[in-house]
Enzyme design. Sequence first.
Site, PDB file in Angstrom:
ATOM      1  N   TRP A 147      70.574 -38.020   1.088  1.00  0.00           N
ATOM      2  CA  TRP A 147      71.313 -37.131   1.776  1.00  0.00           C
ATOM      3  C   TRP A 147      70.777 -36.980   3.399  1.00  0.00           C
ATOM      4  CZ3 TRP A 147      75.573 -35.874   1.065  1.00  0.00           C
ATOM      5  CH2 TRP A 147      76.493 -34.678   1.368  1.00  0.00           C
ATOM      6  N   ASN A 148      69.698 -37.145   3.620  1.00  0.00           N
ATOM      7  CA  ASN A 148      69.465 -37.172   5.059  1.00  0.00           C
ATOM      8  C   ASN A 148      69.977 -38.120   5.835  1.00  0.00           C
ATOM      9  OD1 ASN A 148      67.827 -34.608   5.196  1.00  0.00           O
ATOM     10  ND2 ASN A 148      66.703 -35.889   3.583  1.00  0.00           N
ATOM     11  N   HIS A 163      70.830 -46.267   1.009  1.00  0.00           N
ATOM     12  CA  HIS A 163      70.634 -45.676  -0.339  1.00  0.00           C
ATOM     13  C   HIS A 163      71.350 -44.648  -0.665  1.00  0.00           C
ATOM     14  CE1 HIS A 163      67.880 -43.326   1.940  1.00  0.00           C
ATOM     15  NE2 HIS A 163      67.274 -42.810   0.853  1.00  0.00           N
ATOM     16  N   HIS A 220      62.512 -34.585   2.517  1.00  0.00           N
ATOM     17  CA  HIS A 220      62.352 -32.974   2.218  1.00  0.00           C
ATOM     18  C   HIS A 220      61.851 -32.346   3.636  1.00  0.00           C
ATOM     19  CE1 HIS A 220      63.006 -32.821  -2.071  1.00  0.00           C
ATOM     20  NE2 HIS A 220      62.637 -33.950  -2.145  1.00  0.00           N
ATOM     21  N   ASP A 257      61.621 -24.883  -0.347  1.00  0.00           N
ATOM     22  CA  ASP A 257      62.388 -26.119  -1.087  1.00  0.00           C
ATOM     23  C   ASP A 257      62.369 -25.776  -2.500  1.00  0.00           C
ATOM     24  OD1 ASP A 257      62.383 -29.224  -0.580  1.00  0.00           O
ATOM     25  OD2 ASP A 257      61.707 -28.986  -2.659  1.00  0.00           O
ATOM     26  N   GLU A 289      72.879 -38.080   8.752  1.00  0.00           N
ATOM     27  CA  GLU A 289      72.760 -38.732  10.024  1.00  0.00           C
ATOM     28  C   GLU A 289      73.889 -39.872  10.398  1.00  0.00           C
ATOM     29  OE1 GLU A 289      68.672 -40.223   9.395  1.00  0.00           O
ATOM     30  OE2 GLU A 289      68.081 -38.346   9.516  1.00  0.00           O
ATOM     31  N   ASP A 298      69.316 -38.815  -6.666  1.00  0.00           N
ATOM     32  CA  ASP A 298      70.937 -38.052  -6.290  1.00  0.00           C
ATOM     33  C   ASP A 298      71.754 -39.030  -5.816  1.00  0.00           C
ATOM     34  OD1 ASP A 298      69.221 -38.451  -4.029  1.00  0.00           O
ATOM     35  OD2 ASP A 298      69.760 -36.523  -3.285  1.00  0.00           O
TER      36      ASP A 298
HETATM   37 BR1  BUP Z   1      62.653 -45.448   5.889  1.00  0.00          BR
HETATM   38  C1  BUP Z   1      62.954 -44.311   7.274  1.00  0.00           C
HETATM   39  N1  BUP Z   1      62.840 -43.963   9.759  1.00  0.00           N
HETATM   40  O1  BUP Z   1      62.140 -46.114   8.940  1.00  0.00           O
HETATM   41  P1  BUP Z   1      66.445 -39.711   2.948  1.00  0.00           P
HETATM   42  C2  BUP Z   1      63.439 -43.030   7.271  1.00  0.00           C
HETATM   43  N2  BUP Z   1      63.704 -42.335   8.474  1.00  0.00           N
HETATM   44  O2  BUP Z   1      63.473 -41.886  10.529  1.00  0.00           O
HETATM   45  P2  BUP Z   1      64.460 -40.629   1.124  1.00  0.00           P
HETATM   46  C3  BUP Z   1      63.405 -42.798   9.491  1.00  0.00           C
HETATM   47  O3  BUP Z   1      63.550 -40.290   6.821  1.00  0.00           O
HETATM   48  P3  BUP Z   1      64.902 -38.460  -0.680  1.00  0.00           P
HETATM   49  C4  BUP Z   1      62.712 -44.895   8.692  1.00  0.00           C
HETATM   50  O4  BUP Z   1      66.526 -40.966   9.133  1.00  0.00           O
HETATM   51  C5  BUP Z   1      65.927 -39.579   7.100  1.00  0.00           C
HETATM   52  O5  BUP Z   1      65.755 -38.445   7.788  1.00  0.00           O
HETATM   53  C6  BUP Z   1      65.586 -40.693   7.889  1.00  0.00           C
HETATM   54  O6  BUP Z   1      65.470 -39.059   3.939  1.00  0.00           O
HETATM   55  C7  BUP Z   1      64.192 -40.854   8.017  1.00  0.00           C
HETATM   56  O7  BUP Z   1      65.936 -40.673   1.992  1.00  0.00           O
HETATM   57  C8  BUP Z   1      64.724 -39.544   6.196  1.00  0.00           C
HETATM   58  O8  BUP Z   1      67.821 -40.475   3.650  1.00  0.00           O
HETATM   59  C9  BUP Z   1      64.911 -40.115   4.842  1.00  0.00           C
HETATM   60  O9  BUP Z   1      67.051 -38.357   2.219  1.00  0.00           O
HETATM   61  O10 BUP Z   1      64.373 -39.113   0.444  1.00  0.00           O
HETATM   62  O11 BUP Z   1      63.485 -40.993   2.134  1.00  0.00           O
HETATM   63  O12 BUP Z   1      64.715 -41.778   0.149  1.00  0.00           O
HETATM   64  O13 BUP Z   1      64.715 -39.666  -1.765  1.00  0.00           O
HETATM   65  O14 BUP Z   1      64.347 -37.138  -0.962  1.00  0.00           O
HETATM   66  O15 BUP Z   1      66.407 -38.354  -0.355  1.00  0.00           O
END
Ligand code: BUP
Length: 454
Positions: free
Chosen positions: A352-353, A349, A18, A115, A357, A373
Amino acid sequence: GDLRVPHVALLPSAGMGHLTPFLRLAALLASHDVCVTFIAPNPTVSLAESQSLSNFLMAFPQITRKQLHLLPLDESCANSEDPFYYHFELIRRSSHLLSPLLSSLSPPLSAMITDMSFTSTVLPITDSLGLPNYIFFTSSAKMLTLYVSFHTMLGPNHTIKDDLQVPGLGPIPKSRMPPPLLQESNNLLKTFFIENGKKMTESSGILVNTYESIESETLAALNEGRVLRKLPSVISIGPLAPCFFETSQQLQWLNDQATGSVLYVSFGSRTAMSREQIRELGDGLVRSGCRFLWAVKDKKVDIEDDEKLTEVLGEELLERVKKNGLAVKNWLNQEEILSHPAIGGFLSHCGWNSLSEALWNGVRVLAWPQHGDQKVNADLVERIGLGTWDKSWGWGDRETVVKAEDIAQTVSEIMGNDLLKLQALHIRDEARRAVGDDGSSTKSLAALIDTWKK
Ligand code: BUP
């Protein structure tokens, strides 16, 4: 006359998934000469969040930070559910502090961006202040269709019977929905979906970190009233570009690998697999014969993740891992890794972020959704041609343990799939076009900012 400089306050929720898109949005708005106040709930759940936030504010001194001090909850409210969901609740219960905070800001606010998990709490507050409130939905538009519909699908016992069907869109089968939503008993996630999903209709607009060419049909269904008759406009503003504010890690190991040869393996900031699954995965990665960079996560919250790699993997496996890859337990700068020329694939996994990326950098994805999700997002990965998803792997380690042989085979298949590689590069070009000078997301954002100037 002169148009005023809009002033917007942003309120993110708990967890890097988030916080990160909110930081990117803050940077983007600042680059469009919007004055930004970033409201940071304090304390955060993870160290990653507090560090990321302070690095960001150092890099963007024009953005003002205001702290929302979270009140401690009494013991009776503490529970063992996901600590991040629990933190949403903590922020919710401290939200009465927002009204004085927001009205004290100068110049007066033009709008607030909140949010999605605080829709039902914050909308009444901004309404009473006469402040337009936009909800930032930090997952896919497809997931948004479930978010706003969920409360309409509930039957007796508060369970849902059917898949989600939206005219003109593929269904979201029950089996792909976040498992807590299917439980009979209430839980934090389910309550959030119901309460917030209902209130979304009263917001001034819904921002989504997506773009036309990957989710045009879903965006059209949302904006044409096919999902819910009364929904404010859904505005796609993505993919939000990574902003490199973290210090570079310069992984020498990665610099030494051949172009496109390395699989990056990470399951996000809040998923810890079982030890058994972690070891099968390690074995599988070694047997695939591919090079890999593996972010090993043993506990949900980083502050508690203190076991050494030798303990998590065992000495023998660790030795084998070291011959083909690099396993790390510390936080990696993922956006830097995914933009590295040596990276050729991403076992993800499907947070969405992470996906945004991956597509930003044109990296193929092997989807292995773990919760929330992520199955809905994994389906999208497959449909747009960014990668593959073996549905028999289920929800991470909850249903089955995926065996090393399966992992090895699937990994070597995806790393050898040249068609996917080309498709991923094409997706990257489209993603960058969406946020380029004449791109669809750029235009939508500019139009939104214009409404704040009036
Ligand atoms: Br782990 C990790 N470095 O080592 P997501 C994650 N990230 O920069 P999540 C790092 O955290 P939700 C690490 O680049 C992304 O921007 C990654 O967000 C960064 O998954 C963020 O991919 C992770 O959306 O959150 O953390 O499971 O469950 O809310 O989607």
